[in-house]
Design a protein around this motif. Structure first.
Motif, PDB file in Angstrom:
ATOM      1  N   HIS A 144      26.452 130.238 -14.228  1.00  0.00           N
ATOM      2  CA  HIS A 144      26.489 130.383 -12.774  1.00  0.00           C
ATOM      3  C   HIS A 144      25.131 130.128 -12.125  1.00  0.00           C
ATOM      4  CE1 HIS A 144      30.351 132.184 -13.749  1.00  0.00           C
ATOM      5  NE2 HIS A 144      30.654 132.158 -12.475  1.00  0.00           N
ATOM      6  N   ILE A 145      24.140 129.701 -12.908  1.00  0.00           N
ATOM      7  CA  ILE A 145      22.785 129.455 -12.401  1.00  0.00           C
ATOM      8  C   ILE A 145      22.611 127.964 -12.138  1.00  0.00           C
ATOM      9  CG2 ILE A 145      20.333 129.536 -12.971  1.00  0.00           C
ATOM     10  CD1 ILE A 145      20.960 132.060 -14.640  1.00  0.00           C
ATOM     11  N   ALA A 146      22.205 127.624 -10.914  1.00  0.00           N
ATOM     12  CA  ALA A 146      21.930 126.231 -10.572  1.00  0.00           C
ATOM     13  C   ALA A 146      20.554 125.793 -11.042  1.00  0.00           C
ATOM     14  CB  ALA A 146      22.049 126.020  -9.067  1.00  0.00           C
ATOM     15  N   GLY A 147      19.568 126.703 -10.943  1.00  0.00           N
ATOM     16  CA  GLY A 147      18.215 126.333 -11.324  1.00  0.00           C
ATOM     17  C   GLY A 147      17.217 127.421 -11.002  1.00  0.00           C
ATOM     18  N   TYR A 148      15.951 127.035 -11.073  1.00  0.00           N
ATOM     19  CA  TYR A 148      14.855 127.990 -10.996  1.00  0.00           C
ATOM     20  C   TYR A 148      13.749 127.464 -10.087  1.00  0.00           C
ATOM     21  CZ  TYR A 148      17.204 129.742 -15.165  1.00  0.00           C
ATOM     22  OH  TYR A 148      18.144 130.218 -16.047  1.00  0.00           O
ATOM     23  N   ALA A 149      12.983 128.404  -9.524  1.00  0.00           N
ATOM     24  CA  ALA A 149      11.858 128.051  -8.658  1.00  0.00           C
ATOM     25  C   ALA A 149      10.818 129.156  -8.731  1.00  0.00           C
ATOM     26  CB  ALA A 149      12.328 127.856  -7.206  1.00  0.00           C
ATOM     27  N   ILE A 150       9.660 128.903  -8.156  1.00  0.00           N
ATOM     28  CA  ILE A 150       8.633 129.934  -7.996  1.00  0.00           C
ATOM     29  C   ILE A 150       8.888 130.672  -6.691  1.00  0.00           C
ATOM     30  CG2 ILE A 150       6.168 130.408  -7.786  1.00  0.00           C
ATOM     31  CD1 ILE A 150       5.632 127.706  -9.115  1.00  0.00           C
ATOM     32  N   ALA A 151       8.812 131.994  -6.741  1.00  0.00           N
ATOM     33  CA  ALA A 151       8.846 132.810  -5.531  1.00  0.00           C
ATOM     34  C   ALA A 151       7.575 133.641  -5.465  1.00  0.00           C
ATOM     35  CB  ALA A 151      10.065 133.726  -5.504  1.00  0.00           C
TER      36      ALA A 151
END
Length: 279
Positions: A144-151
């Protein structure tokens, strides 16, 4: 794939970085990198000859538009819990940030009026790609995860901890969630528990950690949250920060002041850089 959104705030258009690092315009292919696109499962086969954008002077905005909610996990690194004097949580500590806290990865961040203790936190952000409710296990969560980023989960500690009630008042000030520069699709991050995180303030290293030290891993966080709320495409989860925040330093604590520059980096996910300004 590294997806991003470029242009003036509120009028960003979708783009991607190709294998040679060139910036390609996707506005002729999709309207935005947002919930509809994420739920569709990706770009599919791209037409040849996508226009190349000149990055010179081009603002990079948040890589996801139309964010519905930002769910945050507190005290999710063993060393960060220890530096704040808190016990290691037995279940994830959950709080929320409003979508309007999100700005681009290189936009200025505003130190709110009356702030005494504005603090930094580098975090791995998870972007949901499929509606998730009552997931059974880690394998379902991963899908269910599309992707990742820095927050950058900017916090005002006096607002958060010294004014009563919940943490939200110290987490939801304007500009308090820089996101990006890219949404890196999940297929390019085979193990989200093996990513190094780093943060510098005015060139001085303040945070150096790894996602392997999370109390609750990425897939468990998604599974756990799906028991209590429905996660929708485009929702963002900030998964916690390692040790090294100003709150955990000896007195006088080095809280952020106007003119300070904060730089963040996570392996494979790019870098951020913000200058802090008085609101």
């Amino acid at each position: 794939m590294r997806l991003l959104r470029v242009g003036p705030a509120g009028a960003e258009r979708p783009a991607m970085l190709d294998d040679e690092g060139r910036l390609r315009d996707l506005s002729g292919v999709i309207p935005d990198v947002g919930p509809a696109f994420l739920s569709a499962g990706g770009l599919g086969e791209l037409p040849p000859g996508l226009p190349v954008l000149d990055p010179e002077g081009l603002r990079i905005g948040p890589p996801v538009g139309g964010i519905g909610k930002i769910v945050c996990i507190g005290l999710n690194y063993h060393d960060h819990a220890a530096e704040t004097g808190a016990p290691t949580p037995s279940e994830p500590v959950v709080f929320m940030k409003a979508p309007d806290t999100v700005v681009g990865p290189y936009d200025d961040v505003l130190i709110p009026r009356g702030s005494e203790k504005t603090d930094w936190e580098v975090e791995l952000a998870v972007v949901i790609g499929r509606t998730a409710a009552y997931l059974d296990d880690a394998a379902q969560a991963r899908d269910h995860i599309a992707g990742y980023a820095i927050a950058h989960d900017v916090s005002e500690r006096a607002f958060q901890l010294e004014h009563g009630g919940q943490w939200d008042k110290g987490k939801n000030c304007a500009t308090f969630n820089p996101l990006g520069p890219w949404l890196v699709t999940a297929d390019e991050v085979p193990d989200p528990q093996r990513l190094g995180l780093r943060l510098r303030v005015n060139g001085e290293a303040r945070q150096t950690g790894s996602t392997k030290d999370m109390v609750f891993g990425v897939y468990e966080i998604v599974r756990y949250l799906s028991r209590f709320m429905t996660l929708h495409p485009g929702d963002v989860i900030n998964t916690g920060t390692p040790a090294g925040v100003a709150l955990g330093q000896p007195d006088p604590k080095p809280y952020l002041r106007p003119g300070d520059v904060v730089e963040l980096e996570i392996d494979a996910l790019g870098t951020q850089r913000q200058t802090f300004r008085a609101a």
